[in-house]
Scaffold this motif. Structure first.
Motif, PDB file in Angstrom:
ATOM      1  N   GLY A   1      14.903 -49.370 -30.921  1.00  0.00           N
ATOM      2  CA  GLY A   1      15.434 -48.832 -29.887  1.00  0.00           C
ATOM      3  C   GLY A   1      16.814 -48.319 -30.234  1.00  0.00           C
ATOM      4  O   GLY A   1      16.872 -47.670 -31.129  1.00  0.00           O
ATOM      5  N   LYS A   2      17.799 -48.579 -29.433  1.00  0.00           N
ATOM      6  CA  LYS A   2      19.057 -48.226 -29.870  1.00  0.00           C
ATOM      7  C   LYS A   2      20.081 -49.182 -30.967  1.00  0.00           C
ATOM      8  O   LYS A   2      20.954 -48.630 -31.444  1.00  0.00           O
ATOM      9  CB  LYS A   2      20.066 -48.362 -28.370  1.00  0.00           C
ATOM     10  N   ALA A   3      19.185 -50.257 -31.090  1.00  0.00           N
ATOM     11  CA  ALA A   3      19.846 -51.026 -32.300  1.00  0.00           C
ATOM     12  C   ALA A   3      19.581 -50.484 -33.596  1.00  0.00           C
ATOM     13  O   ALA A   3      18.468 -49.652 -33.907  1.00  0.00           O
ATOM     14  CB  ALA A   3      19.350 -52.284 -32.118  1.00  0.00           C
ATOM     15  N   LEU A   4      20.459 -50.519 -34.546  1.00  0.00           N
ATOM     16  CA  LEU A   4      20.057 -50.054 -36.042  1.00  0.00           C
ATOM     17  C   LEU A   4      19.122 -50.975 -36.815  1.00  0.00           C
ATOM     18  O   LEU A   4      19.471 -52.358 -36.716  1.00  0.00           O
ATOM     19  CB  LEU A   4      21.289 -49.743 -36.556  1.00  0.00           C
ATOM     20  N   THR A   5      18.037 -50.586 -37.453  1.00  0.00           N
ATOM     21  CA  THR A   5      17.436 -51.620 -38.206  1.00  0.00           C
ATOM     22  C   THR A   5      17.768 -51.148 -39.709  1.00  0.00           C
ATOM     23  O   THR A   5      18.760 -50.287 -40.216  1.00  0.00           O
ATOM     24  CB  THR A   5      15.693 -51.173 -38.235  1.00  0.00           C
ATOM     25  N   TYR A   6      17.216 -51.947 -40.727  1.00  0.00           N
ATOM     26  CA  TYR A   6      17.904 -51.538 -42.175  1.00  0.00           C
ATOM     27  C   TYR A   6      17.332 -50.286 -42.642  1.00  0.00           C
ATOM     28  O   TYR A   6      18.185 -49.768 -43.457  1.00  0.00           O
ATOM     29  CB  TYR A   6      17.309 -52.609 -43.010  1.00  0.00           C
ATOM     30  N   TYR A   7      16.348 -49.855 -42.139  1.00  0.00           N
ATOM     31  CA  TYR A   7      15.805 -48.412 -42.343  1.00  0.00           C
ATOM     32  C   TYR A   7      17.065 -47.340 -42.210  1.00  0.00           C
ATOM     33  O   TYR A   7      17.006 -46.481 -42.698  1.00  0.00           O
ATOM     34  CB  TYR A   7      14.520 -47.929 -41.613  1.00  0.00           C
ATOM     35  N   GLY A   8      17.930 -47.691 -41.100  1.00  0.00           N
ATOM     36  CA  GLY A   8      19.126 -46.894 -41.062  1.00  0.00           C
ATOM     37  C   GLY A   8      20.236 -46.839 -42.010  1.00  0.00           C
ATOM     38  O   GLY A   8      21.266 -46.031 -41.711  1.00  0.00           O
ATOM     39  N   ARG A   9      20.245 -47.996 -42.585  1.00  0.00           N
ATOM     40  CA  ARG A   9      21.513 -48.129 -43.253  1.00  0.00           C
ATOM     41  C   ARG A   9      21.643 -47.493 -44.639  1.00  0.00           C
ATOM     42  O   ARG A   9      20.376 -47.122 -45.415  1.00  0.00           O
ATOM     43  CB  ARG A   9      21.557 -49.859 -43.796  1.00  0.00           C
ATOM     44  N   TRP A  10      22.651 -47.007 -45.068  1.00  0.00           N
ATOM     45  CA  TRP A  10      22.885 -46.122 -46.271  1.00  0.00           C
ATOM     46  C   TRP A  10      22.119 -46.606 -47.521  1.00  0.00           C
ATOM     47  O   TRP A  10      21.784 -46.224 -48.345  1.00  0.00           O
ATOM     48  CB  TRP A  10      24.041 -45.541 -46.407  1.00  0.00           C
TER      49      TRP A  10
ATOM     50  N   PRO B   1       5.907 -48.917 -42.705  1.00  0.00           N
ATOM     51  CA  PRO B   1       4.572 -49.190 -42.171  1.00  0.00           C
ATOM     52  C   PRO B   1       4.230 -49.838 -40.697  1.00  0.00           C
ATOM     53  O   PRO B   1       3.451 -49.551 -40.259  1.00  0.00           O
ATOM     54  CB  PRO B   1       3.821 -49.958 -43.176  1.00  0.00           C
ATOM     55  N   GLU B   2       5.376 -50.743 -40.459  1.00  0.00           N
ATOM     56  CA  GLU B   2       4.915 -51.372 -39.144  1.00  0.00           C
ATOM     57  C   GLU B   2       5.290 -50.529 -37.893  1.00  0.00           C
ATOM     58  O   GLU B   2       4.802 -50.782 -36.745  1.00  0.00           O
ATOM     59  CB  GLU B   2       6.002 -52.571 -38.772  1.00  0.00           C
ATOM     60  N   PHE B   3       5.873 -49.341 -38.189  1.00  0.00           N
ATOM     61  CA  PHE B   3       6.101 -48.400 -37.049  1.00  0.00           C
ATOM     62  C   PHE B   3       5.148 -46.995 -37.403  1.00  0.00           C
ATOM     63  O   PHE B   3       5.337 -45.995 -36.780  1.00  0.00           O
ATOM     64  CB  PHE B   3       7.823 -47.914 -37.040  1.00  0.00           C
TER      65      PHE B   3
ATOM     66  N   PRO C   1      15.332 -43.122 -36.954  1.00  0.00           N
ATOM     67  CA  PRO C   1      14.685 -41.987 -35.912  1.00  0.00           C
ATOM     68  C   PRO C   1      15.174 -42.365 -34.816  1.00  0.00           C
ATOM     69  O   PRO C   1      15.198 -43.547 -34.099  1.00  0.00           O
ATOM     70  CB  PRO C   1      13.267 -42.259 -36.266  1.00  0.00           C
ATOM     71  N   PRO C   2      15.444 -41.640 -33.533  1.00  0.00           N
ATOM     72  CA  PRO C   2      16.046 -41.824 -32.351  1.00  0.00           C
ATOM     73  C   PRO C   2      14.887 -42.452 -31.522  1.00  0.00           C
ATOM     74  O   PRO C   2      13.706 -42.151 -31.709  1.00  0.00           O
ATOM     75  CB  PRO C   2      16.256 -40.580 -31.911  1.00  0.00           C
ATOM     76  N   SER C   3      15.121 -43.497 -30.732  1.00  0.00           N
ATOM     77  CA  SER C   3      14.242 -44.297 -29.890  1.00  0.00           C
ATOM     78  C   SER C   3      15.040 -45.053 -28.925  1.00  0.00           C
ATOM     79  O   SER C   3      16.077 -45.488 -29.026  1.00  0.00           O
ATOM     80  CB  SER C   3      13.586 -45.329 -30.933  1.00  0.00           C
ATOM     81  N   ASP C   4      14.163 -44.930 -27.628  1.00  0.00           N
ATOM     82  CA  ASP C   4      14.496 -45.890 -26.594  1.00  0.00           C
ATOM     83  C   ASP C   4      13.784 -47.074 -26.380  1.00  0.00           C
ATOM     84  O   ASP C   4      13.905 -47.774 -25.524  1.00  0.00           O
ATOM     85  CB  ASP C   4      14.628 -45.185 -25.334  1.00  0.00           C
ATOM     86  N   ASP C   5      12.777 -47.343 -27.434  1.00  0.00           N
ATOM     87  CA  ASP C   5      11.726 -48.329 -27.264  1.00  0.00           C
ATOM     88  C   ASP C   5      12.091 -49.455 -28.148  1.00  0.00           C
ATOM     89  O   ASP C   5      12.238 -49.251 -29.347  1.00  0.00           O
ATOM     90  CB  ASP C   5      10.498 -47.776 -27.567  1.00  0.00           C
ATOM     91  N   PRO C   6      12.531 -50.731 -27.686  1.00  0.00           N
ATOM     92  CA  PRO C   6      13.116 -51.599 -28.699  1.00  0.00           C
ATOM     93  C   PRO C   6      11.896 -52.189 -29.687  1.00  0.00           C
ATOM     94  O   PRO C   6      12.225 -52.934 -30.714  1.00  0.00           O
ATOM     95  CB  PRO C   6      13.416 -52.780 -27.508  1.00  0.00           C
ATOM     96  N   LYS C   7      10.690 -51.639 -29.467  1.00  0.00           N
ATOM     97  CA  LYS C   7       9.724 -52.148 -30.379  1.00  0.00           C
ATOM     98  C   LYS C   7       9.395 -50.975 -31.441  1.00  0.00           C
ATOM     99  O   LYS C   7       8.444 -51.182 -32.195  1.00  0.00           O
ATOM    100  CB  LYS C   7       8.326 -52.298 -29.603  1.00  0.00           C
ATOM    101  N   PHE C   8      10.237 -49.758 -31.137  1.00  0.00           N
ATOM    102  CA  PHE C   8       9.962 -48.799 -32.298  1.00  0.00           C
ATOM    103  C   PHE C   8      11.370 -48.502 -32.868  1.00  0.00           C
ATOM    104  O   PHE C   8      12.351 -48.048 -32.086  1.00  0.00           O
ATOM    105  CB  PHE C   8       9.315 -47.455 -31.566  1.00  0.00           C
TER     106      PHE C   8
END
Length: 555
Positions: free
Chosen positions: A184-193, A150-152, A174-181
């Motif tokens: 960016g290139k870093a993985l958030t927990y949403y990306g973890r299996w 929801p924050e995104f 989801p692919p992103s270059d924006d560190p606030k979305f």
């Protein structure tokens, strides 16, 4: 430097001491000076001995390790903080090992022949319901990246009902270059299996298929295959929803699946990474039978405490928690030659360090501990951070009264570090103190070298973060005294490629533990500041764990 001495003056006064005394006379300095690299060496040497058989949870070697750690805590006079006045916090687990010959996955479309998949080469699966046999016959729904953030302003499940169905999703964010979305290139927990399986279960799905792609996962299919071919462990009493089939599929299988649906994988990947994506039920069903060997067992976290004055008087505590996992991968019965995963570096080092830390903290008089110091050697990290997850759900003091967790995991004893990575500390209000302390210890703080791999979510501190406790691990960089970065990078590369999770992670008598001792002193210094600070540590505003922290505090 001025800021440090101002903080020091406040801390000394809070501890009831005159700032006119020499620093060498303070309890903090006494504790730090008592830290011995030789003791850390000997602890690691024993913990990684063949006698402990690789310290696998629920087996003889793991039990020996737990008993040894508890004995060390007792010898130093620490207070038990486990169950019923003991050092042991018993955790109920269930081991699940798939029987490949009795497990099948078949993709059936409305048109065309069924596609039979091969376990290991095409898919891997775990039955999270902890039953010997489960069967599925359900439609497959493609839900993009499987994220509800929801924050995104992002919800891949919007407008679709997946109850009783099997979801198909892509590994990563989801692919992103924006560190606030999505960072960016870093993985958030949403990306973890782990998140993708959890969210699918919360949405009522019976199964989940994660599409593997090496560049998005940061590891190859062999890692997925090998990690899911042996026994997988789960918390027996976890009340969260569970999947009948938590699965990965090879990219080639996903390509076939989309083709069976009249779709192109590359186009679907592109669409899933853009706003406006909508989940779609595919004209393909998964028919599956998953047969497993079920092994219930117990394995303890080993938890000790130095109670602070606040806890003793019944006032709210502001404890510092130190963690390290003591389990490793066990051994392979009947295999000729070296068949024991001794885990000298992973994580004999971390456990040896917190044992020495507990001994050093005991040098501090109880009157100089306004708040508690907790030390926990946790089990089942290699099985998915399960011991620390249980600790976070059943802490020895309320979650709101644990100010900070500092975790130690696999600190290679190859010299004196001049760099550290404290990824996650920057997300807390305590970061200025971490920076100042690192500077005093001649430690340059370096960023996470692979943010896209989501390393923050792969060690035990993450389990504590999830319940709201500010937490981070102390990791080394690549610069060591007497060497350049290239040397440090080469040592790290050699260990990761040749010894990590291998039979050759053995104790080396040539190892230099002075750097590990330095990082123990660093951790003691940080802990001292935490328990003497005028305010408890918090997550910075807007952090993903802020809500959990506020909930624990009743806000």
């Amino acid at each position: 430097m001025t800021k440090y001495w101002t903080m020091t003056a406040l801390l000394l006064m809070a501890a009831g001491m005159s700032t006119g005394k020499a620093l060498s006379q303070t309890p903090l300095n006494t504790a730090e000076k008592s830290v011995s690299s030789d003791r850390i060496r000997e602890q690691d040497k024993f913990l990684s001995d063949d006698l402990l058989e690789g310290r696998y949870p629920g087996l003889r070697g793991g039990e020996l390790a737990a008993q040894y750690i508890a004995t060390q805590f007792a010898l130093e006079g620490l207070t038990p903080a486990g169950d019923n006045g003991t050092f042991f916090q018993q955790v109920n687990f269930v081991g699940m090992k798939v029987k490949p010959a009795e497990t099948s996955f078949t993709l059936e479309s409305e048109k065309g022949k069924p596609v039979l998949l091969k376990f290991g080469d095409d898919f891997v699966v775990t039955n999270q319901t902890l039953t010997p046999v489960t069967t599925i016959d359900a439609p497959i729904v493609f839900v993009g990246y499987g994220a509800t953030a929801p924050e995104f302003n992002w919800d891949d499940y919007a407008g679709v009902d997946v109850k009783g169905k099997v979801i198909l999703c892509i590994v990563g964010d989801p692919p992103s270059d924006d560190p606030k979305f999505f960072a960016g290139k870093a993985l958030t927990y949403y990306g973890r299996w782990t998140y993708k399986f959890e969210q699918a279960a919360r949405k009522g799905a019976v199964g989940a298929l994660i599409i593997h792609r090496t560049d998005l996962a940061s590891y190859g299919w062999d890692v997925v295959k090998n990690s899911n071919s042996g026994e997988r462990t789960a918390l027996r009493d976890d009340a969260n929803p569970r999947l009948q089939a938590a699965s990965w599929i090879h990219l080639d299988v996903a390509r076939k699946l989309f083709a069976m649906s009249g779709l192109d994988l590359d186009k679907e990947f592109t669409a899933a990474g853009q706003r406006g994506f909508h989940a779609v039920e595919l004209p393909v069903r998964l028919k599956a039978t998953v047969t497993s060997t079920v092994r219930p067992f117990q394995s303890p976290n080993v938890v000790a405490m130095l109670p602070g004055q606040n806890k003793a008087s019944g006032k709210p505590d502001q404890a510092v928690l130190y963690t390290a996992h003591y389990d490793h991968l066990g051994f392979v019965p009947g295999m000729p030659g070296d068949n024991i995963y001794n885990g000298a570096a992973d994580n004999g080092t971390g456990v040896a360090m917190i044992l020495e830390m507990a001994r050093a903290w005991k040098q501090v008089p109880p009157s100089d501990l306004p708040h508690s110091v907790i030390v926990a050697a946790v089990t089942a990290e290699e099985q998915g951070l399960l011991g620390s997850e249980y600790l976070g759900q059943h802490p020895p003091v309320p979650v709101s009264q644990i100010a900070l967790d500092i975790n130690y995991d696999m600190l290679l004893p190859i010299g004196v570090q001049q760099e550290i990575n404290v990824n996650g500390a920057q997300r807390t209000t305590f970061y200025p103190e971490v920076q100042a302390t690192a500077k005093r210890f001649d430690l340059a703080i370096v960023p996470d070298p692979r943010p896209e791999a989501g390393s923050y979510y792969r060690s035990d501190h993450f389990s504590l973060s999830r319940v709201g406790i500010p937490a981070f691990s102390v990791d080394a960089g690549t610069l060591y005294e007497g060497h350049d970065h290239a040397w440090g990078a080469a040592q790290e590369k050699s260990f990761n490629e040749n010894h990590y999770h291998n039979f050759s992670d053995n104790f080396d008598p040539n190892w230099d533990f002075k750097g590990d001792a330095k990082l123990v002193r660093f951790g003691i210094d940080l802990g001292w500041q935490v328990i003497h600070a005028p305010h408890t540590v918090e997550w910075k505003a807007g952090d993903e764990f802020e809500a959990a922290r506020k909930a624990s505090e009743g806000k």
